[in-house]
Design a protein around this motif. Structure first.
Motif, short mmCIF file in Angstrom:
data_model
loop_
_atom_site.label_atom_id
_atom_site.label_comp_id
_atom_site.label_asym_id
_atom_site.label_seq_id
_atom_site.Cartn_x
_atom_site.Cartn_y
_atom_site.Cartn_z
N SER A 30 18.70 19.15 -32.99
CA SER A 30 18.55 19.99 -34.24
C SER A 30 20.01 19.98 -34.72
O SER A 30 20.14 20.11 -35.80
CB SER A 30 18.16 21.31 -33.97
N HIS A 39 22.09 15.10 -32.17
CA HIS A 39 21.60 13.82 -32.72
C HIS A 39 22.66 12.70 -32.03
O HIS A 39 22.19 11.58 -31.76
CB HIS A 39 21.36 13.96 -34.01
N LEU A 84 17.91 10.15 -39.06
CA LEU A 84 17.35 11.15 -39.49
C LEU A 84 16.50 11.18 -40.63
O LEU A 84 16.58 10.46 -41.54
CB LEU A 84 18.61 12.32 -40.04
N GLN A 126 15.15 16.59 -40.90
CA GLN A 126 16.25 16.70 -39.83
C GLN A 126 17.75 16.67 -40.42
O GLN A 126 18.52 17.48 -39.99
CB GLN A 126 15.96 15.40 -38.93
N THR A 148 18.35 20.41 -41.62
CA THR A 148 18.51 21.21 -40.53
C THR A 148 19.80 21.02 -39.72
O THR A 148 20.69 21.68 -39.49
CB THR A 148 17.55 21.03 -39.60
#
Length: 207
Positions: A57, A62, A109, A113, A116
């Motif tokens: 997240s 990531h 992403l 995403q 966030t």
């Protein structure tokens, strides 16, 4: 593998003196390993770092799931490692549109995403709330600044959300014989719509 064995492997293979209690805390989600620790842990457990992370997240999560170093990712974005790391650590993205697009490509992403991970969900919620309750046209540009979608698509989505919200307000407006609104139904329905307005935005956008 038992926590004690993991701790031994971290020390023997990577020179990291990590107590078994810390390994247990990692397993239970009570603590988070640093980047070096995560890489070493993956080596001890014979897996990729991304496999040790729950659903990513944050920007850091990531990036680690893609096994990219700070400098590698920064080069793809056209910025210094120090500049990128500062944004990653604060959770506040300040890149331009080109860098935002490059970030989405590098980390795989989705637009949702991206919002966030860059800490902008609350900002989007505030903009959308204003857009559906007032004049949506005034919010196309502000939303386009933080959401990686074509402006024309954002305009379509805001117009639809505004229409949905206003239709909901009309349909739930109920008056008694004395001209008073009954049981607060309009307010309840409106608050429920606004509470999920970000989800409604992504659903309407189809992403």
């Amino acid at each position: 593998m038992a926590p004690g064995h993991v701790a031994y492997g971290l020390a023997a293979q990577y020179g990291l003196r990590i107590p078994a209690e810390t390994v247990v805390a990692w397993e239970r989600g009570l603590a988070t390993p640093g980047e070096r620790e995560l890489t070493a842990l993956a080596g001890v457990l014979w897996c990729a770092p991304g496999e040790l992370l729950a659903a990513a997240s944050t920007l850091r999560e990531h990036r680690l799931s893609r096994e990219l170093s700070v400098d590698d990712l920064a080069r793809q974005l056209g910025m210094t490692g120090a500049s990128y790391l500062r944004m990653e650590e604060t959770g506040r993205w300040k890149g331009n549109e080109r860098q935002s697009a490059a970030l989405c490509r590098a980390l795989g992403l989705s637009p949702a995403q991206f919002l966030t991970a860059t800490g902008r969900d609350e900002e989007l919620a505030e903009l959308l709330t204003s857009a559906v309750t007032t004049r949506w046209q005034a919010y196309v540009r502000p939303v386009a600044k933080i959401v990686p979608l074509e402006r024309a698509r954002i305009q379509e989505v805001l117009e639809q959300l505004h229409a949905d919200y206003q239709a909901l307000m009309v349909s739930t407006l109920s008056w008694s014989s004395t001209g008073q609104e009954r049981s607060g139904s309009t307010g309840d329905a409106g608050r429920a719509f606004l509470a999920r307005v970000v989800d409604q935005f992504w659903r309407t956008a189809g992403v």
